[in-house]
Design an enzyme around this catalytic site. Structure first.
Site, mmCIF file in Angstrom:
data_model
loop_
_atom_site.group_PDB
_atom_site.id
_atom_site.type_symbol
_atom_site.label_atom_id
_atom_site.label_comp_id
_atom_site.label_asym_id
_atom_site.label_seq_id
_atom_site.Cartn_x
_atom_site.Cartn_y
_atom_site.Cartn_z
ATOM 1 N N TYR A 164 0.827 -1.209 0.000
ATOM 2 C CA TYR A 164 0.000 0.000 0.000
ATOM 3 C C TYR A 164 0.862 1.260 0.000
ATOM 4 C CZ TYR A 164 -4.026 -2.991 1.130
ATOM 5 O OH TYR A 164 -5.009 -3.953 1.105
ATOM 6 N N HIS B 183 -0.993 -12.034 0.598
ATOM 7 C CA HIS B 183 -1.866 -11.091 -0.125
ATOM 8 C C HIS B 183 -2.439 -11.684 -1.422
ATOM 9 C CE1 HIS B 183 -2.220 -6.416 -0.573
ATOM 10 N NE2 HIS B 183 -3.333 -7.007 -0.900
ATOM 11 N N PRO C 274 -15.941 -3.341 1.173
ATOM 12 C CA PRO C 274 -17.352 -3.589 1.513
ATOM 13 C C PRO C 274 -18.288 -2.533 0.938
ATOM 14 C CG PRO C 274 -16.204 -2.640 3.390
ATOM 15 C CD PRO C 274 -15.145 -2.938 2.360
ATOM 16 N N LEU C 275 -17.701 -1.413 0.508
ATOM 17 C CA LEU C 275 -18.513 -0.357 -0.111
ATOM 18 C C LEU C 275 -18.341 -0.391 -1.631
ATOM 19 C CD1 LEU C 275 -17.692 2.477 2.473
ATOM 20 C CD2 LEU C 275 -19.626 0.870 2.463
ATOM 21 N N GLY C 276 -17.916 -1.543 -2.128
ATOM 22 C CA GLY C 276 -17.746 -1.679 -3.585
ATOM 23 C C GLY C 276 -16.743 -0.689 -4.135
ATOM 24 N N ARG C 277 -15.728 -0.350 -3.310
ATOM 25 C CA ARG C 277 -14.692 0.644 -3.645
ATOM 26 C C ARG C 277 -15.284 2.037 -3.805
ATOM 27 N NH1 ARG C 277 -9.595 -1.755 -4.337
ATOM 28 N NH2 ARG C 277 -9.701 -3.958 -4.787
ATOM 29 N N GLY C 278 -16.330 2.286 -3.073
ATOM 30 C CA GLY C 278 -16.949 3.623 -3.082
ATOM 31 C C GLY C 278 -18.244 3.661 -3.871
ATOM 32 N N GLY D 294 -22.988 5.877 -3.081
ATOM 33 C CA GLY D 294 -23.867 6.769 -3.837
ATOM 34 C C GLY D 294 -23.158 8.051 -4.267
HETATM 35 N N1 LIG Z 1 -6.690 -8.131 0.674
HETATM 36 C C1 LIG Z 1 -6.800 -7.505 -0.459
HETATM 37 O O1 LIG Z 1 -6.434 -8.010 -1.516
HETATM 38 C C2 LIG Z 1 -7.399 -6.131 -0.492
HETATM 39 C C3 LIG Z 1 -7.695 -5.531 -1.716
HETATM 40 C C4 LIG Z 1 -8.272 -4.267 -1.704
HETATM 41 C C5 LIG Z 1 -8.534 -3.635 -0.503
HETATM 42 N N2 LIG Z 1 -8.213 -4.231 0.675
HETATM 43 C C6 LIG Z 1 -8.452 -3.574 1.979
HETATM 44 O O2 LIG Z 1 -9.826 -3.297 2.102
HETATM 45 C C7 LIG Z 1 -10.016 -1.932 2.400
HETATM 46 C C8 LIG Z 1 -11.327 -1.428 1.860
HETATM 47 O O3 LIG Z 1 -11.381 -1.518 0.450
HETATM 48 P P1 LIG Z 1 -11.428 -0.239 -0.485
HETATM 49 O O4 LIG Z 1 -10.927 0.921 0.285
HETATM 50 O O5 LIG Z 1 -10.773 -0.568 -1.754
HETATM 51 O O6 LIG Z 1 -12.971 -0.071 -0.817
HETATM 52 P P2 LIG Z 1 -14.253 0.345 0.051
HETATM 53 O O7 LIG Z 1 -13.958 0.271 1.482
HETATM 54 O O8 LIG Z 1 -15.363 -0.437 -0.505
HETATM 55 O O9 LIG Z 1 -14.499 1.864 -0.407
HETATM 56 C C9 LIG Z 1 -13.618 2.878 -0.087
HETATM 57 C C10 LIG Z 1 -14.158 4.170 -0.670
HETATM 58 O O10 LIG Z 1 -15.366 4.510 -0.003
HETATM 59 C C11 LIG Z 1 -15.272 5.822 0.520
HETATM 60 N N3 LIG Z 1 -15.924 5.821 1.829
HETATM 61 C C12 LIG Z 1 -15.564 5.134 2.942
HETATM 62 N N4 LIG Z 1 -16.450 5.335 3.929
HETATM 63 C C13 LIG Z 1 -17.404 6.146 3.434
HETATM 64 C C14 LIG Z 1 -18.585 6.717 3.955
HETATM 65 N N5 LIG Z 1 -18.992 6.459 5.193
HETATM 66 N N6 LIG Z 1 -19.328 7.543 3.167
HETATM 67 C C15 LIG Z 1 -18.943 7.800 1.910
HETATM 68 N N7 LIG Z 1 -17.838 7.301 1.350
HETATM 69 C C16 LIG Z 1 -17.071 6.480 2.103
HETATM 70 C C17 LIG Z 1 -13.818 6.152 0.611
HETATM 71 O O11 LIG Z 1 -13.643 7.523 0.371
HETATM 72 P P3 LIG Z 1 -12.883 8.474 1.423
HETATM 73 O O12 LIG Z 1 -11.471 7.962 1.475
HETATM 74 O O13 LIG Z 1 -13.061 9.808 0.831
HETATM 75 O O14 LIG Z 1 -13.597 8.309 2.722
HETATM 76 C C18 LIG Z 1 -13.220 5.330 -0.529
HETATM 77 O O15 LIG Z 1 -13.272 6.064 -1.722
HETATM 78 C C19 LIG Z 1 -8.798 -1.282 1.778
HETATM 79 O O16 LIG Z 1 -8.756 -0.024 2.200
HETATM 80 C C20 LIG Z 1 -7.725 -2.265 2.152
HETATM 81 O O17 LIG Z 1 -7.311 -2.073 3.485
HETATM 82 C C21 LIG Z 1 -7.667 -5.478 0.685
#
Ligand SMILES: NC(=O)c1ccc[n+]([C@@H]2O[C@H](COP(=O)([O-])OP(=O)(O)OC[C@H]3O[C@@H](n4cnc5c(N)ncnc54)[C@H](OP(=O)(O)O)[C@@H]3O)[C@@H](O)[C@H]2O)c1
Length: 327
Positions: A56, A123, A203-207, A211
């Site tokens: 990361y 990973h 869990p938020l589908g990457r944002g 919405g």
């Molecule tokens: N093991 C693996 O292979 C792997 C792969 C990918 C990710 N991960 C882990 O999983 C974590 C989560 O995945 P992700 O970050 O890709 O996707 P995510 O959690 O589905 O979505 C993140 C996005 O949602 C936004 N967000 C978060 N909380 C929010 C809220 N309450 N209201 C509105 N927007 C919100 C964030 O924006 P802001 O930053 O502006 O809040 C960011 O753009 C990563 O951060 C990482 O630690 C693991």
């Protein structure tokens, strides 16, 4: 906050834990102050598990996270990962060789200034190294006191079984959300059967499920999500229609769509812990509050219908990264 046990014999962690934010942070910038504020808010709200990886932000995330948590190290679990390698030509590689496992662990410990990593994840599965060899090396890290618990990411159910047979895994970390539910077919059932916890990433589908992304212009220009198929204009148009239904239902709960998406995951199984990623203290508060949102059975059924298998448009990764999952 509420707390859940990860795996049959694993630690109790906050039911909503914390992932890495989408926007990379550089050292000694105003963004670092925001990053720290988000972590400190999470701590105050009772969040106890923080996720990182040596992949990361070119290893910066491990350093920033460890710095931000330093004063309260004893209250938290830090998870980090190894073996998912970005090559200079943009291609992906993975490495599960035992000597590399040991090398990466030592490097992460040093970078973070830690004596022990609470949970260490492989990973991406290395197709060229039997999983038993990689997990065998990870179990040596436990016996040497460098790691407390181990897990793997994005493995198939078959690999998960083999890995768990070599040394008990505490958790699998794989994408899971309303938008991506394929793991319900055989991976989640395998976790339940084997007593392996499930850390739901993205869990938020990457944002998408917040919405806040209605068009690709809503994603910052240098953000790698612009290349993710789910956000390609033709797929995004379809995905936004699904999210509109989530938004409408969230209103009836006086919640945000992101909170409803998290509550839906929590209701799937008590062994699941989602790790929404954010660098933003306000979003941390909103995410933490989702633990108290209880969705009635009729609405859960309706969400399952809206986001049925195959309803989401677009693959979840670009083709080169897609090759590395589900091995
Ligand atoms: N093991 C693996 O292979 C792997 C792969 C990918 C990710 N991960 C882990 O999983 C974590 C989560 O995945 P992700 O970050 O890709 O996707 P995510 O959690 O589905 O979505 C993140 C996005 O949602 C936004 N967000 C978060 N909380 C929010 C809220 N309450 N209201 C509105 N927007 C919100 C964030 O924006 P802001 O930053 O502006 O809040 C960011 O753009 C990563 O951060 C990482 O630690 C693991």
């Amino acid at each position: 906050m509420k707390y859940r046990r990860l795996g049959r014999n694993g630690p109790k962690v906050s039911a909503i834990s914390m992932g890495r934010g989408a926007t990379p942070v550089r050292f000694d910038t105003p963004e670092e102050a925001e990053f720290n504020a988000a972590i400190h808010r999470a701590l105050d709200l009772g969040i106890t598990m923080f996720d990182s990886s040596d992949a990361y932000w070119g290893t910066r995330h491990e350093v920033l996270l460890a710095r931000a948590l330093k004063a309260r190290r004893n209250e938290v679990l830090i998870t980090t990962k190894f073996g998912n390698i970005d090559l200079p030509d943009g291609k992906k590689a993975t490495n599960g060789r035992p000597e590399y496992v040991h090398q990466c662990c030592d490097e992460s410990l040093k970078r973070m200034g830690l004596d022990v990593i609470d949970m260490y994840f492989f990973h991406r599965v290395d197709p060229n190294v039997p999983i038993e060899e990689t997990v065998g090396a990870m179990s040596e890290l436990i016996s040497r006191g460098k790691v407390r618990f181990i897990g793997i990411c994005e493995a198939s159910a078959k690999t998960l079984r083999r890995a768990h047979g070599e040394h008990p895994l505490t958790a699998l970390q794989t994408e899971y959300s309303l938008w991506f539910r394929d793991v319900e077919k055989d991976i989640l059932p395998a976790c339940k059967e084997l007593g392996i916890g499930y850390i739901a990433y993205a869990p938020l589908g990457r944002g998408l499920l917040t919405g806040r992304i209605k068009s690709v212009d809503d994603i910052p220009e240098n953000d790698r999500r612009r290349r993710h198929p789910r956000f390609h204009p033709e797929n995004l148009a379809k995905n936004v229609k699904l999210v509109a239904e989530l938004e409408a239902m969230a209103k009836s709960y006086e919640a945000t769509p992101a909170q409803l998406a998290l509550a839906w995951i929590l209701a799937r199984w008590e062994g699941i812990v989602p790790i929404p990623g954010t660098n933003n203290a306000k979003n941390v508060e909103l995410n933490a509050a989702a633990v108290d949102l209880s969705v009635n059975a009729k609405d859960v059924a309706r969400l399952n219908e809206i986001f049925a298998f195959g309803a989401g448009a677009g693959e979840r990764y670009m083709p080169n990264a897609l090759k590395g999952v589900g091995i």
